[in-house]
Design a protein around this motif. Sequence first.
Motif, PDB file in Angstrom:
ATOM      1  N   GLU A 101      51.188  35.293  37.625  1.00 41.29           N
ATOM      2  CA  GLU A 101      50.485  33.833  38.562  1.00 41.29           C
ATOM      3  C   GLU A 101      50.770  32.860  39.427  1.00 41.29           C
ATOM      4  OE1 GLU A 101      49.561  31.413  34.396  1.00 41.29           O
ATOM      5  OE2 GLU A 101      48.139  31.455  34.465  1.00 41.29           O
ATOM      6  N   GLU A 102      52.214  33.330  39.276  1.00 48.21           N
ATOM      7  CA  GLU A 102      52.775  32.524  40.553  1.00 48.21           C
ATOM      8  C   GLU A 102      52.652  33.598  41.352  1.00 48.21           C
ATOM      9  OE1 GLU A 102      57.882  31.819  41.339  1.00 48.21           O
ATOM     10  OE2 GLU A 102      56.445  31.331  38.803  1.00 48.21           O
ATOM     11  N   ASN A 103      52.522  35.121  41.706  1.00 46.83           N
ATOM     12  CA  ASN A 103      52.462  36.278  43.151  1.00 46.83           C
ATOM     13  C   ASN A 103      51.058  36.715  43.157  1.00 46.83           C
ATOM     14  OD1 ASN A 103      52.003  37.969  40.840  1.00 46.83           O
ATOM     15  ND2 ASN A 103      54.522  38.602  41.062  1.00 46.83           N
ATOM     16  N   GLY A 104      50.501  36.300  42.177  1.00 48.24           N
ATOM     17  CA  GLY A 104      49.174  36.769  42.426  1.00 48.24           C
ATOM     18  C   GLY A 104      48.239  37.884  41.627  1.00 48.24           C
ATOM     19  N   LEU A 105      49.622  38.843  41.362  1.00 47.48           N
ATOM     20  CA  LEU A 105      48.695  39.115  40.755  1.00 47.48           C
ATOM     21  C   LEU A 105      47.998  39.237  39.383  1.00 47.48           C
ATOM     22  CD1 LEU A 105      51.452  42.220  40.943  1.00 47.48           C
ATOM     23  CD2 LEU A 105      49.664  42.784  41.518  1.00 47.48           C
ATOM     24  N   ILE A 106      47.566  38.375  38.402  1.00 50.97           N
ATOM     25  CA  ILE A 106      47.215  37.715  38.188  1.00 50.97           C
ATOM     26  C   ILE A 106      45.653  38.335  38.235  1.00 50.97           C
ATOM     27  CG2 ILE A 106      46.363  35.349  37.765  1.00 50.97           C
ATOM     28  CD1 ILE A 106      46.718  36.453  34.950  1.00 50.97           C
ATOM     29  N   VAL A 107      45.131  38.145  39.274  1.00 48.35           N
ATOM     30  CA  VAL A 107      43.870  38.567  39.707  1.00 48.35           C
ATOM     31  C   VAL A 107      43.597  39.702  39.633  1.00 48.35           C
ATOM     32  CG1 VAL A 107      42.119  38.351  41.579  1.00 48.35           C
ATOM     33  CG2 VAL A 107      43.430  36.109  41.037  1.00 48.35           C
ATOM     34  N   PRO A 108      43.790  40.471  40.386  1.00 46.96           N
ATOM     35  CA  PRO A 108      43.061  42.326  39.844  1.00 46.96           C
ATOM     36  C   PRO A 108      43.745  42.178  38.175  1.00 46.96           C
ATOM     37  CG  PRO A 108      45.538  42.268  41.261  1.00 46.96           C
ATOM     38  CD  PRO A 108      45.050  40.686  41.020  1.00 46.96           C
ATOM     39  N   MET A 109      45.063  41.879  37.426  1.00 49.23           N
ATOM     40  CA  MET A 109      45.865  42.589  36.029  1.00 49.23           C
ATOM     41  C   MET A 109      44.195  41.900  34.948  1.00 49.23           C
ATOM     42  SD  MET A 109      48.369  41.091  34.680  1.00 49.23           S
ATOM     43  CE  MET A 109      49.914  41.274  35.553  1.00 49.23           C
ATOM     44  N   GLY A 110      43.355  40.814  35.541  1.00 55.68           N
ATOM     45  CA  GLY A 110      42.559  40.056  35.674  1.00 55.68           C
ATOM     46  C   GLY A 110      40.932  40.825  35.270  1.00 55.68           C
ATOM     47  N   GLU A 111      41.295  40.916  36.267  1.00 54.20           N
ATOM     48  CA  GLU A 111      39.753  42.146  36.670  1.00 54.20           C
ATOM     49  C   GLU A 111      39.966  43.548  35.438  1.00 54.20           C
ATOM     50  OE1 GLU A 111      39.739  42.916  41.003  1.00 54.20           O
ATOM     51  OE2 GLU A 111      39.153  40.887  41.021  1.00 54.20           O
ATOM     52  N   TRP A 112      40.846  44.101  35.358  1.00 54.99           N
ATOM     53  CA  TRP A 112      41.238  45.192  34.401  1.00 54.99           C
ATOM     54  C   TRP A 112      41.071  44.434  33.147  1.00 54.99           C
ATOM     55  CZ3 TRP A 112      44.963  45.623  30.539  1.00 54.99           C
ATOM     56  CH2 TRP A 112      44.956  46.653  30.090  1.00 54.99           C
ATOM     57  N   VAL A 113      41.453  43.391  32.997  1.00 60.75           N
ATOM     58  CA  VAL A 113      41.343  42.936  31.237  1.00 60.75           C
ATOM     59  C   VAL A 113      39.707  42.429  31.298  1.00 60.75           C
ATOM     60  CG1 VAL A 113      42.130  41.271  29.838  1.00 60.75           C
ATOM     61  CG2 VAL A 113      43.979  41.621  31.519  1.00 60.75           C
ATOM     62  N   LEU A 114      38.965  42.417  32.358  1.00 63.22           N
ATOM     63  CA  LEU A 114      37.634  42.111  31.951  1.00 63.22           C
ATOM     64  C   LEU A 114      37.125  43.649  31.551  1.00 63.22           C
ATOM     65  CD1 LEU A 114      36.078  39.364  34.277  1.00 63.22           C
ATOM     66  CD2 LEU A 114      35.799  39.528  31.785  1.00 63.22           C
ATOM     67  N   SER A 155      33.396  39.685  39.306  1.00 60.60           N
ATOM     68  CA  SER A 155      34.533  40.623  38.418  1.00 60.60           C
ATOM     69  C   SER A 155      33.605  40.642  36.955  1.00 60.60           C
ATOM     70  CB  SER A 155      35.855  39.475  38.386  1.00 60.60           C
ATOM     71  OG  SER A 155      36.426  40.116  39.245  1.00 60.60           O
ATOM     72  N   VAL A 156      33.174  39.938  36.737  1.00 63.45           N
ATOM     73  CA  VAL A 156      32.336  39.490  34.887  1.00 63.45           C
ATOM     74  C   VAL A 156      31.417  40.530  35.671  1.00 63.45           C
ATOM     75  CG1 VAL A 156      30.815  37.838  33.674  1.00 63.45           C
ATOM     76  CG2 VAL A 156      33.094  37.111  34.854  1.00 63.45           C
ATOM     77  N   ARG A 157      30.689  40.486  36.413  1.00 63.26           N
ATOM     78  CA  ARG A 157      28.943  41.679  36.795  1.00 63.26           C
ATOM     79  C   ARG A 157      29.527  42.562  36.625  1.00 63.26           C
ATOM     80  NH1 ARG A 157      27.731  40.455  42.523  1.00 63.26           N
ATOM     81  NH2 ARG A 157      27.511  38.303  41.766  1.00 63.26           N
ATOM     82  N   LEU A 158      30.197  43.284  37.247  1.00 63.05           N
ATOM     83  CA  LEU A 158      31.111  44.588  37.803  1.00 63.05           C
ATOM     84  C   LEU A 158      31.558  45.054  36.350  1.00 63.05           C
ATOM     85  CD1 LEU A 158      33.434  44.562  40.776  1.00 63.05           C
ATOM     86  CD2 LEU A 158      31.281  46.611  39.977  1.00 63.05           C
ATOM     87  N   ALA A 159      31.921  44.020  35.604  1.00 62.52           N
ATOM     88  CA  ALA A 159      32.716  44.046  34.215  1.00 62.52           C
ATOM     89  C   ALA A 159      31.597  44.843  32.984  1.00 62.52           C
ATOM     90  CB  ALA A 159      33.524  43.726  33.089  1.00 62.52           C
ATOM     91  N   LEU A 160      30.842  43.809  33.012  1.00 61.51           N
ATOM     92  CA  LEU A 160      29.546  43.807  32.512  1.00 61.51           C
ATOM     93  C   LEU A 160      28.247  45.149  33.034  1.00 61.51           C
ATOM     94  CD1 LEU A 160      28.124  40.414  31.942  1.00 61.51           C
ATOM     95  CD2 LEU A 160      29.389  41.711  30.265  1.00 61.51           C
ATOM     96  N   ASP A 161      28.804  45.512  33.730  1.00 63.23           N
ATOM     97  CA  ASP A 161      27.401  46.862  34.518  1.00 63.23           C
ATOM     98  C   ASP A 161      28.751  47.523  34.123  1.00 63.23           C
ATOM     99  OD1 ASP A 161      25.635  44.937  35.517  1.00 63.23           O
ATOM    100  OD2 ASP A 161      26.100  45.243  37.901  1.00 63.23           O
ATOM    101  N   GLU A 162      29.493  47.531  33.804  1.00 69.84           N
ATOM    102  CA  GLU A 162      29.835  49.275  34.655  1.00 69.84           C
ATOM    103  C   GLU A 162      30.244  49.279  32.822  1.00 69.84           C
ATOM    104  OE1 GLU A 162      33.837  50.528  36.144  1.00 69.84           O
ATOM    105  OE2 GLU A 162      33.074  49.146  38.196  1.00 69.84           O
ATOM    106  N   SER A 163      30.791  48.789  32.074  1.00 69.05           N
ATOM    107  CA  SER A 163      30.787  49.010  30.713  1.00 69.05           C
ATOM    108  C   SER A 163      29.597  49.047  29.861  1.00 69.05           C
ATOM    109  CB  SER A 163      31.787  48.401  29.665  1.00 69.05           C
ATOM    110  OG  SER A 163      30.113  46.888  29.941  1.00 69.05           O
ATOM    111  N   GLY A 164      28.431  48.579  30.067  1.00 67.22           N
ATOM    112  CA  GLY A 164      26.733  48.498  29.423  1.00 67.22           C
ATOM    113  C   GLY A 164      26.633  47.471  28.435  1.00 67.22           C
ATOM    114  N   LEU A 165      27.480  46.580  28.517  1.00 71.85           N
ATOM    115  CA  LEU A 165      28.111  45.652  27.653  1.00 71.85           C
ATOM    116  C   LEU A 165      27.027  44.479  26.961  1.00 71.85           C
ATOM    117  CD1 LEU A 165      29.369  43.870  25.145  1.00 71.85           C
ATOM    118  CD2 LEU A 165      30.873  42.941  26.425  1.00 71.85           C
ATOM    119  N   ALA A 166      26.334  43.996  26.714  1.00 77.18           N
ATOM    120  CA  ALA A 166      25.308  42.844  27.043  1.00 77.18           C
ATOM    121  C   ALA A 166      25.856  41.655  26.499  1.00 77.18           C
ATOM    122  CB  ALA A 166      24.145  42.463  25.600  1.00 77.18           C
TER     123      ALA A 166
END
Length: 279
Positions: free
Chosen positions: A81-94, A131-142
Motif C-alpha cells: 500500500e505504501e509503495n503503490g504495488l497494491i494496485v497491480p496486485m489488487g488487479e491480479w487478485v480480482l 479492473s472489475v470490468r476486465l476481471a468479469l469479462d476475462e473470466s465470464g463471471l456473472a
Amino acid sequence: AKNDGGNAYRFFNQEMNEEAQERLAMHFGLRQALEKGEFVLHYQPQIELVGGNLVGVEALIRWNHPELGLVPPGRFIPAAEENGLIVPMGEWVLLEACRQAVRFQKAGLSRLVVAVNLSALQFKRGDIEQSVRLALDESGLAPELLELELTESILIGDTERVLSTVMRLKKKGVKLSIDDFGTGYSSLSYLKRFKVDKLKIDQSFVRNLAHDVEDDAIVRAIIQMGHSLGLRTIAEGVEDQPVMDRLRLYHCDELQGYFISRPIPAAAFIAAYAPSQQA
Ligand code: C2E
Ligand code: CA
Ligand code: CA
Ligand code: CA
C-alpha cells in the motif's frame, strides 16, 4: 553506541539508511513476485446461520515465497500500500478470484459469491471500474457472484468521486460489503449514501462475544441496525460454538471463522464443499 555523542548522528543515519534499503528490497521483491506468479489466493467459507448453507467465500492473498514459504498478507500488504504495488496486485487478485469463482461453479458450487478485498489506493490511484470490468469479462463471471469488500476508510475519503464510482459498480450488479465494520469511522451517515449490501462485523467484537458484555451489546446493535437498513450481516472471526449460538440468537445472517474453516487453497475448498468433486 547510541550514547557516544559524536557517533550518534552517524548511527541514526545508518539506521535510516537500513530502513530505506529494506523498503527498496521489499518493493523489488514484491514486484518480482508479481511477475513470477508467486502470489496465491486462499478461500474461507461464509455460511448462513439458518440452515448452514455455504453462500460465499472470501479470497485472501498469500505470498508463496521460494525460501520463506507462505507469507501472510499482514507482512506485505502494508508495504504494497505504501509503495503503490497494491494496485497491480489488487488487479491480479480480482482476476484470479473471478476465474476461480467460475471454476467453483463448474465444480457444482453454482451460486457461490466470491468476496474480494479492495484497498483504498485502488480507488484513489487505480481505475477500479476498469479492473472489475476486465476481471468479469476475462473470466465470464456473472457480476452478481462478485462481492467487493470495502473498508470504511475507502468510503469516507474523497467522497463525491468515490460515491459515483461505487454507484456505477453497484449498477453493474456486483455486491458490496463493508469490511471490519465498527472499527473505522465514527459517523454512520455514509451508510445512507452508499447502498451497500452487507456489513461484516469486525472480529475484534466477535471473538469474545460470549464473555464480554460490551462486545455482546455492540454486535447485537450492529445486527439490528443493519437489518433496519435492509442490509445483511456477517460476523467474522467466529472461533467457537458459544459465539455461534449468540449470533443465531441475534439473527445474524452469516458467519465466517476458524470454527467453520480456516482459509484454504482452492483445491482443498472444492474437495471439502463441492457436491461433485471435479476440479
Ligand atoms: P480481513 O479482510 O479482515 O480478513 C480476515 C482475516 O481474518 C484473514 O486473515 C483471516 O484468515 C482471518 N480470520 C478468519 N477467521 C478467523 C478466526 O476465526 N480467527 C482469527 N483469529 N482470524 C480469522 P489474513 O488472511 O491473514 O488477512 C489479513 C488481512 O490482509 C485481511 O483482513 C485484509 O485486510 C488483508 N488482505 C488479505 N487479502 C487481501 C487482498 O487480496 N487485498 C487486500 N487489499 N487486502 C487483503
Ligand atoms: Ca475482508
Ligand atoms: Ca475483516
Ligand atoms: Ca482488515
